[in-house]
Design a protein around this motif. Structure first.
Motif, short mmCIF file in Angstrom:
data_model
loop_
_atom_site.label_atom_id
_atom_site.label_comp_id
_atom_site.label_asym_id
_atom_site.label_seq_id
_atom_site.Cartn_x
_atom_site.Cartn_y
_atom_site.Cartn_z
N VAL A 34 7.86 -14.15 -16.90
CA VAL A 34 6.29 -13.67 -16.65
C VAL A 34 5.45 -13.03 -17.72
O VAL A 34 6.52 -11.87 -18.09
N ARG A 35 4.45 -13.14 -18.34
CA ARG A 35 3.96 -12.52 -19.31
C ARG A 35 2.29 -12.82 -19.15
O ARG A 35 1.85 -13.47 -18.60
N TRP A 36 1.75 -11.85 -19.94
CA TRP A 36 0.12 -11.64 -19.95
C TRP A 36 -0.11 -12.43 -21.49
O TRP A 36 0.45 -12.13 -22.52
N VAL A 37 -1.11 -13.21 -21.27
CA VAL A 37 -1.58 -13.82 -22.48
C VAL A 37 -3.38 -13.53 -22.53
O VAL A 37 -4.00 -13.70 -21.34
N MET A 62 -3.80 -2.31 -9.02
CA MET A 62 -4.69 -1.56 -10.27
C MET A 62 -3.77 -0.16 -9.98
O MET A 62 -4.08 0.45 -9.10
N ASP A 63 -3.35 0.41 -11.01
CA ASP A 63 -2.71 1.94 -11.22
C ASP A 63 -1.91 2.08 -10.03
O ASP A 63 -2.11 3.22 -9.38
N GLU A 64 -0.90 1.04 -9.73
CA GLU A 64 -0.08 1.36 -8.73
C GLU A 64 -0.75 1.61 -7.21
O GLU A 64 -0.43 2.15 -6.41
N SER A 93 -4.00 0.16 -15.49
CA SER A 93 -2.88 -0.46 -15.29
C SER A 93 -2.64 -1.64 -14.61
O SER A 93 -2.75 -1.13 -13.21
N VAL A 94 -2.32 -2.68 -14.80
CA VAL A 94 -2.44 -3.96 -14.08
C VAL A 94 -1.01 -4.56 -13.86
O VAL A 94 -0.30 -4.46 -14.72
N PHE A 122 -0.01 -4.17 -17.63
CA PHE A 122 -0.49 -4.68 -18.48
C PHE A 122 -1.92 -3.87 -18.68
O PHE A 122 -2.42 -3.77 -17.45
N ASN A 123 -2.53 -3.61 -19.68
CA ASN A 123 -3.92 -2.90 -19.75
C ASN A 123 -4.77 -3.70 -20.59
O ASN A 123 -4.47 -3.74 -21.88
#
Length: 286
Positions: A34-37, A62-64, A93-94, A122-123
């Protein structure tokens, strides 16, 4: 009575075994890698999984905070989810949760028993890549040049208007500009807080070349720079202004030499013609 209780116990055990076996089977198809693009705040979550009929449901936090559903990524077959609209380039933080579910929907199933794969934190505000800007170069005179930069656009909209990266980053956005004289290896760079930058006191008669990239100093070091633009150069100046003193001296002597040759040839031709006329006149009978 005992027979009825035993039957219920047997059914409960069977159901538990079936649920466990289904969850184990799902493990073979759960999301991996899993990764963010993210580019210009278009943020897409991607993952890998073997081809199958299994479905994937994505939630994010969002932000835990509490997990929230993504309506466009509910029981999908694809291995990516576009979260741009939900995140709206927020500075937070997502985290994302990808749940692997069997193809046959069972409303009585406990979704918590299905395999879950969690994304890296991810931010978007601090980590989304920024594409290369476009810009123009305008010569004001032989010593001044104006660089006019156009902000890259995002896919996000606000009140019906497509947002630029300036709309998102506001005063945190700067531009780094590299420039040098054409043909020279010596480069200089400056930071501009605005989209228009005027370069003054340049050397007259020289062409200057420029490259531009977005720069966000408040970001982590590895994501401060955007992509560099292609190089653009200022329009060439007056060719007469670009000629140095040595060239002018050389041109003067060449012109002087050409004039002397022309005058000399003309004088010689005139003398030769006069001699020919005198010879002709003296040879005529009286």
């Amino acid at each position: 009575m005992e027979t009825g209780n035993s039957l219920l116990l047997y059914l409960g055990v069977c159901l538990s075994v079936w649920t466990s076996s289904t969850a184990v089977e799902n493990l073979d198809h759960q999301a991996e890698n899993v990764r963010w693009v993210s580019l210009d705040f278009t943020s897409i979550l991607t993952w890998t999984a073997p081809p199958s009929d299994y479905k994937y449901t994505v939630q994010f936090s969002m932000d835990e905070g509490d997990w929230m559903e993504t309506l466009n990524c509910n029981r999908i077959s694809e291995t990516e989810c576009d979260l741009s609209e939900q995140l709206q380039a927020l500075d937070g933080s997502v985290s994302a949760d990808i749940r692997t579910e069997p193809a046959a929907y069972d409303p009585s199933a406990n979704v918590e028993d299905f395999p879950h794969t969690y994304s890296p934190v991810f931010n978007p505000y601090k980590q989304s890549n920024i594409s290369a800007p476009t810009f123009t170069v305008e010569a004001v005179d032989d010593r001044r040049v104006i660089v006019n930069i156009t902000d890259p656009l995002t896919t996000n909209h606000r009140r019906g208007k497509q947002m630029s990266i300036r709309d998102v980053l506001k005063n945190d956005l700067m531009y780094k500009i590299i420039y040098h004289k054409s043909g020279s290896t010596g480069k200089r760079d400056i930071l501009s807080t605005t989209n228009v930058k005027e370069f003054m006191d340049l050397e007259a008669g020289h062409v200057y070349c420029f490259m531009v990239a977005a720069y966000v100093p408040l970001r982590p070091k590895d994501s401060r720079h955007g992509a560099w633009s292609t190089q653009l150069c200022s329009p060439p100046g007056d060719i007469l202004q670009e000629l140095g003193l040595g060239v002018w001296v050389g041109v003067f002597f060449i012109l002087l030499t050409v004039i002397i040759i022309i005058v000399t040839v003309t004088v010689l031709c005139c003398r030769q013609r006069n001699r020919a006329l005198q010879t002709t006149q003296s040879s005529r009978p009286v």
